[in-house]
Every structure is written in structure tokens, then in C-alpha cells.
Scaffold this active site. Structure first.
Site, PDB file in Angstrom:
ATOM      1  CB  SER A 113      -0.965  -0.039   1.187  1.00  0.00           C
ATOM      2  OG  SER A 113      -1.846   1.034   1.126  1.00  0.00           O
ATOM      3  CG  HIS A 114       0.150   3.630   3.279  1.00  0.00           C
ATOM      4  ND1 HIS A 114      -0.787   2.622   3.340  1.00  0.00           N
ATOM      5  CD2 HIS A 114       0.617   3.782   4.527  1.00  0.00           C
ATOM      6  CE1 HIS A 114      -0.888   2.186   4.587  1.00  0.00           C
ATOM      7  NE2 HIS A 114      -0.046   2.876   5.330  1.00  0.00           N
ATOM      8  CG  ASP A 277      -2.568   4.065  -1.536  1.00  0.00           C
ATOM      9  OD1 ASP A 277      -3.334   4.010  -2.507  1.00  0.00           O
ATOM     10  OD2 ASP A 277      -2.498   3.171  -0.668  1.00  0.00           O
ATOM     11  CG  ASP A 279      -2.683  -0.368  -2.623  1.00  0.00           C
ATOM     12  OD1 ASP A 279      -2.539   0.763  -2.125  1.00  0.00           O
ATOM     13  OD2 ASP A 279      -3.396  -1.243  -2.101  1.00  0.00           O
ATOM     14  CG  ASP A 281      -6.044   0.964  -1.151  1.00  0.00           C
ATOM     15  OD1 ASP A 281      -5.109   1.783  -1.085  1.00  0.00           O
ATOM     16  OD2 ASP A 281      -6.117  -0.063  -0.444  1.00  0.00           O
ATOM     17  NE  ARG A 282      -3.958   4.262   3.060  1.00  0.00           N
ATOM     18  CZ  ARG A 282      -3.383   4.415   4.233  1.00  0.00           C
ATOM     19  NH1 ARG A 282      -2.719   5.522   4.500  1.00  0.00           N
ATOM     20  NH2 ARG A 282      -3.457   3.482   5.154  1.00  0.00           N
ATOM     21  CB  THR A 344      -8.904   0.183  12.038  1.00  0.00           C
ATOM     22  OG1 THR A 344      -9.237   1.299  12.845  1.00  0.00           O
ATOM     23  CG2 THR A 344      -7.903   0.591  10.978  1.00  0.00           C
ATOM     24  CE  LYS A 376      -7.546   1.831   1.903  1.00  0.00           C
ATOM     25  NZ  LYS A 376      -7.312   1.356   3.259  1.00  0.00           N
TER      26      LYS A 376
HETATM   27  C1  G1P Z   1      -3.991   1.666   8.245  1.00  0.00           C
HETATM   28  C2  G1P Z   1      -5.199   2.554   8.413  1.00  0.00           C
HETATM   29  C3  G1P Z   1      -6.461   1.764   8.168  1.00  0.00           C
HETATM   30  C4  G1P Z   1      -6.400   1.120   6.784  1.00  0.00           C
HETATM   31  C5  G1P Z   1      -5.126   0.316   6.646  1.00  0.00           C
HETATM   32  C6  G1P Z   1      -4.940  -0.228   5.243  1.00  0.00           C
HETATM   33  O1  G1P Z   1      -4.034   0.617   9.179  1.00  0.00           O
HETATM   34  O2  G1P Z   1      -5.222   3.148   9.690  1.00  0.00           O
HETATM   35  O3  G1P Z   1      -7.566   2.608   8.292  1.00  0.00           O
HETATM   36  O4  G1P Z   1      -7.494   0.297   6.577  1.00  0.00           O
HETATM   37  O5  G1P Z   1      -3.991   1.128   6.950  1.00  0.00           O
HETATM   38  O6  G1P Z   1      -4.853   0.801   4.295  1.00  0.00           O
HETATM   39  P1  G1P Z   1      -3.229   0.661  10.563  1.00  0.00           P
HETATM   40  O7  G1P Z   1      -1.787   0.918  10.219  1.00  0.00           O
HETATM   41  O8  G1P Z   1      -3.780   1.815  11.341  1.00  0.00           O
HETATM   42  O9  G1P Z   1      -3.493  -0.669  11.198  1.00  0.00           O
HETATM   43 ZN    ZN Z   2      -3.341   1.339  -0.273  1.00  0.00          ZN
END
Ligand code: G1P
Ligand code: ZN
Length: 543
Positions: A113-114, A277, A279, A281-282, A344, A376
Site C-alpha cells: 500500500s502506502h 497511494d 496501490d 486505494d487511498r 479499522t 476502497k
Molecule cells: C492503516 C489505516 C487503516 C487502513 C489500513 C490499510 O491501518 O489506519 O484505516 O485500513 O492502513 O490501508 P493501521 O496501520 O492503522 O493498522
Molecule cells: Zn493502499
């Protein structure tokens, strides 16, 4: 081609987190590491012989190598076909779209992801089920259990599959179909939004800037904004996906999407800015010199959904993760539809969407989406905003301020303390648990505590219970402080503090969130002994 059973021994750290398994690239590159996890997935999902799988990733370092390994293992494990994005590329929402459209048995997404990429960055893998959404906990737990007792995995000996040309080829008895990663997704977007109205907006002098952060959305954004909606090519910046994201941190927030932020806050700023981000999704949404919090964004999309063709029939309900502000709850109340509060992580929204209970979902962490897929979806959120802007013909800032005037403003901020030693982070959480009792009804500064708990959730569809989802301290005026440990980091611990207060008074809506939340921030630091226990005097990232 020869199917081999390779003897292996378990790694003890293959427990999926908030969103799949994420580790340093070096960890994934160890002999058998990826293979063990993939075999553990296959052992847990009970795919019938000949099943079809979707496969793709965000293009980060090790993506291509991992795709080849997974293809060879899928063939050895009896899959009949794998739909893989050209070049091994598929954004997370595109995988969800492909799984649903072609009714595959499931899909594997390669992404962290990010999190930063490159040889010293992170890699990740997660499994999505037939509904297109992240595997629920019962599957991720089974995968973890399988990973702890694995003794062998199956793989075939075969040369690499050519991933850069569309079309079918054979790998053992399995067909590999290399598909266009963008087409199906772009078509889905066109079915939901009023592209003609957006095209008109963009040709009428409304200027946009989209920052793909050298991550997966570059090709998607070019196709949709430039080719299909007629935006000038320079509307999409950092559009070339790079294996290390150009050395950046592909997280669309005010800290990491700085090039976009400078453009939107600079002279001659565009009317609208957005970023996605690693991948895809954000999303982050900006107006000219104006930041829209993700919590507000969800509420505003819900309040304006009637302006968007794909949502004109009305919303079944809204869901938000617990730490996300209650702005969406106010809209749900006005629309007389239910609003669900989940732990979450996107995986908790899937059941609600499958059961037809919710249409829109969102998280404060720059995640927004709907039941068009089960992930998302960054570009979807951007298009939703553009559709609203085209319909209302007002600025982003005006739309947000009018929303606050009507519903009140849920002032919101999240403070992240990244990379702190695990012991210190656990110590803070333990302390909060131990003190719960003392704070019930207590007066902390100007705030009186209404409740404190550790959030747990019972899924209204399948009855499954998830506990330990974050410490909440709710105050009598509706303000909140939430403490949670991140489940996606790969180094040390990340402690997140979520702060929220409610401001009905329009005269105070201009206040900066940090200013408006200053007292709550002080209370959070004091009761958690965070500074003393971590030695940190300020958060790493404030959103
Ligand atoms: C984080 C975000 C959460 C999201 C996840 C995946 O997770 O807070 O909302 O779903 O990334 O993108 P966390 O690192 O808080 O567990
Ligand atoms: Zn992502």
C-alpha cells in the site's frame, strides 16, 4: 512440466495484519518465504480444481519476481486459469473489479500500500475472496495457522511467463491470461459517474491536478482524466510507476504528497487537487488552499450522492471505521439511513456491503469507497468529487463550508507516532487499559468523560466478534480521543491518536483543527504518558 514438492520449514512471523502480510523486501526475498505464505493461502481457501484467480500488484520492487513464483505455484496447485495484469500491474481496486467482473474464485494482490518501496522498502501480499474484498479474519487466521506448520509447497519448473503482451499462454495445465489492467476499471467508473458533465467542467477552465506519486494509479489516471475526460496531460503528475516510487513515500497526505500540496497552496493554484497511494486505494482531496479531511469527504459524498448517476437511487446505509469522525453519522441521520461503526480495516465493510446494508464506506486514513467493488478506491473518490463539483458548480471550499453550516463540523485530526520501540508502545496501551476504571465520569480539563472502553465489534451479518480494536475515551460533549496501535507497519510500532470534537457554531468553523483540538491533544498526551514513555515530543505525521 514437472510439479515439485519442495520441503520447507515454517517462519514464525507470517501473521497477516490490518491488510495482508507486509514485511521488508529482504524478508520476502529469503528462500521459501513468499512460497510458504502462498502455499498457506492455497491451503486455507479450498479452491476447487481448475479455479480461476486474479493476480496483480502495485509494481513495487519484487513485484515481477513474486508474480512469476505465484503463477508457477498456482499451476502446481491445480488452478485452471490466472488473470494477471499486463506487466504484473493491477491496482487494488482494479483487482477487486476484475474478481467481480470475471467471477474468479479470488485474487492475490501484491502491495504494501502506502509503505515505501525499493530494495530497502516494504513488500506485501494479501488474498481477496470471490466478493472482491479482503479475506475475512477467519481466512487470515487459517493462513497464519497453516504457515506455522507448513512442511512443503508445490511449484512447477517452468520458464518465466511473458507478462508484457496481452493474451493467453499455458503454464503447465494452467492458462495465464494477461489482461489490460486499466480497461475494465475505467469502464466501471464510466458506468457510475457523469463523464459528460465532468468533461464539460474540465473544458470550461476548471483545472485539476492529480498526483499519482510514481505509484500504480499513473496509467489509470492518464486513461481516465486525460484520454476519457479531456484534461490536459500535465494534470497528472508523477504518473510513471516506479519500483521505488521515486524514493518517495506513496501516501496521499499533507506530509508526503508535498508536490501536490505546494501546487494547491501556491500561486495560480488549480481548482482541485487529489492524490492516491502505492496501490491506488487511498485518496486525498484538496481544493484551492483547502484540505478536505477524509472523514468530511465521506460525509460530503453521502450528502451529495443524489447528484451522481450511480447513486441516484439512494444509499442503503453508510459504514465508517471506529476512529473515523462521526460526520457521516450526521448525514446518515438526515437521510434516515443506518450508519455502522466497524473496526479499522476495509475487511469489515465486506459483509455489510454483501448483505446490502451499506452503499458508502470510509476510513479517516484516506480511504473511501462504495459497493461497486469491495476495496476502497482512490480514483473513484476523485471522480465522485469531480461529479459533485460539475453538478454544483461551486468550489471545494464552498461545498465543505456549506456542509459544515448544515450539519455542524466534526473537527478532526490524527497524530501518528511512527517507529517507536514495541515495548514503549505496548506500555502506553497497557497503561491506558489499567486506568480505564479511574476515568469513568472524571473531569479532564474542560471535558467530562462519558465512557472509556476498548472497542469491540460484533459483525451484524455473521455474528463474528473482534475485540481489542482501540481504546476510546468519549466525552459528554461528543468529543473523543482514541488510541490504537497500527497493524500495517513493518518497523517498530506506530501509535495513532485520533482526536475529534464537534463544533456546531459556524463562527468557529474557520479555526485550524490543531488549534481547535489543542486541549484534547494535551489531555491525550498527559493521560497516556506518551512523551515520558517514548521520549517523543511531537508526532511523526499529523493528518
Ligand atoms: C492503516 C489505516 C487503516 C487502513 C489500513 C490499510 O491501518 O489506519 O484505516 O485500513 O492502513 O490501508 P493501521 O496501520 O492503522 O493498522
Ligand atoms: Zn493502499
Amino acid at each position: 512440466m514437472q510439479v515439485r514438492s519442495v520441503a520447507t520449514t515454517p517462519f514464525n512471523d507470517q501473521k497477516p495484519g490490518t491488510s495482508g502480510l507486509r514485511k521488508r523486501v529482504q524478508v520476502f526475498c529469503q528462500a521459501h518465504y513468499l512460497e510458504n505464505f502462498v502455499q498457506s493461502i492455497f491451503a486455507s481457501i479450498a479452491a476447487p480444481p481448475g479455479a480461476t484467480l486474479a493476480l496483480g500488484g502495485d509494481g513495487r520492487y519484487y513485484n515481477r519476481e513474486a508474480i512469476q513464483i505465484i503463477l508457477r505455484m498456482a499451476s502446481a496447485n491445480g488452478f485452471g486459469r490466472v488473470l494477471v495484469g499486463r506487466g504484473g500491474i493491477l491496482s487494488t481496486p482494479a483487482v477487486s473489479c476484475v474478481i467481480r467482473k470475471y467471477q474468479t474464485y479470488g485474487g492475490i494482490i501484491l502491495s504494501a500500500s502506502h509503505n515505501p518501496g525499493g530494495p530497502d522498502g516494504d513488500f506485501g501480499i494479501k488474498y481477496n475472496t470471490a466478493n472482491g474484498g479482503p479475506a475475512p479474519e477467519k481466512i487470515t487466521e487459517a493462513v497464519y495457522a497453516a504457515s506455522k506448520k507448513i512442511a512443503q509447497y508445490r511449484i512447477i519448473d517452468a520458464p518465466d511467463v511473458a507478462l508484457d503482451n496481452l493474451g493467453d499462454s499455458k503454464l503447465g495445465d494452467m492458462i495465464v491470461s494477461v489482461i489490460d489492467p486499466v480497461g475494465d476499471y475505467a469502464e466501471l467508473m464510466e458506468s457510475l459517474f457523469d463523464f459528460a458533465a465532468i468533461r464539460k467542467l474540465l473544458s470550461g477552465g476548471f483545472r485539476i491536478k492529480f498526483d499519482a506519486m510514481h505509484a500504480v494509479t499513473g496509467p489509470y489516471a492518464r486513461e481516465i482524466f486525460v484520454n476519457r475526460l479531456g484534461a490536459p496531460p500535465d494534470s497528472v503528475i508523477n504518473a510513471e510507476p516506479l519500483a521505488d516510487f521515486g524514493g518517495g513515500h506513496p501516501d496521499p497526505n499533507l506530509t508526503y504528497a508535498h508536490e501536490l500540496v505546494e501546487a494547491l497552496y501556491g500561486a495560480n493554484a488549480p481548482d482541485f487537487g487529489a492524490a492516491s497511494d502505492g496501490d491506488g486505494d487511498r485518496n486525498m482531496i484538496l481544493g484551492r488552499q483547502f484540505f478536505v479531511t477524509p472523514s468530511d469527504s465521506l460525509a460530503i459524498l453521502a450528502a451529495n450522492a443524489h447528484l451522481v448517476p450511480g447513486y441516484q437511487q439512494g444509499l442503503a446505509g453508510i459504514a465508517r471505521s471506529m476512529p473515523t469522525s462521526a460526520a457521516a453519522d450526521r448525514v446518515a441521520a438526515a437521510l434516515d439511513i443506518p450508519c455502522y461503526e466497524t473496526p479499522t480495516g476495509w475487511k469489515f465493510f465486506g459483509n455489510l456491503m454483501d448483505a446490502g446494508k451499506v452503499t458508502l464506506c470510509g476510513e479517516e486514513s484516506f480511504g473511501t469507497g462504495s459497493d461497486h467493488i469491495r476495496e476502497k478506491d482512490g480514483l473513484w473518490a476523485v471522480l465522485f468529487w469531480l461529479n459533485i463539483l460539475a453538478a454544483r458548480k461551486q468550489s471545494v471550499e464552498t461545498i465543505v463550508r456549506e456542509h459544515w453550516a448544515r450539519f455542524g463540523r466534526n473537527v478532526y485530526s490524527r497524530h501518528d507516532y511512527e517507529g517507536i520501540p514495541g515495548d514503549a508502545a505496548n506500555g502506553v496501551m497497557r497503561l491506558l487499559h489499567e486506568r480505564f476504571g479511574e476515568w469513568q465520569g472524571a473531569q479532564l480539563g474542560n471535558y467530562r468523560v462519558l465512557f472509556c472502553d476498548d472497542f469491540s465489534y460484533t459483525d451484524p451479518v455473521d455474528g463474528s466478534v473482534s475485540t481489542g480494536q482501540g481504546v476510546r475515551i468519549g466525552f459528554t460533549d461528543g468529543s473523543r480521543i482514541v488510541f490504537r496501535l497500527s497493524g500495517t507497519g513493518t518497523e517498530g510500532a506506530t501509535l495513532r491518536i485520533y482526536l475529534e470534537s464537534f463544533e456546531p457554531d459556524v463562527a468557529k468553523h474557520h479555526l485550524d483543527a490543531q488549534e481547535a483540538l489543542a486541549e484534547l491533544i494535551g489531555i491525550a498526551l498527559e493521560i497516556s504518558e506518551l512523551r515520558e514513555r517514548t521520549g517523543r515530543d511531537r508526532p511523526t505525521v499529523v493528518t
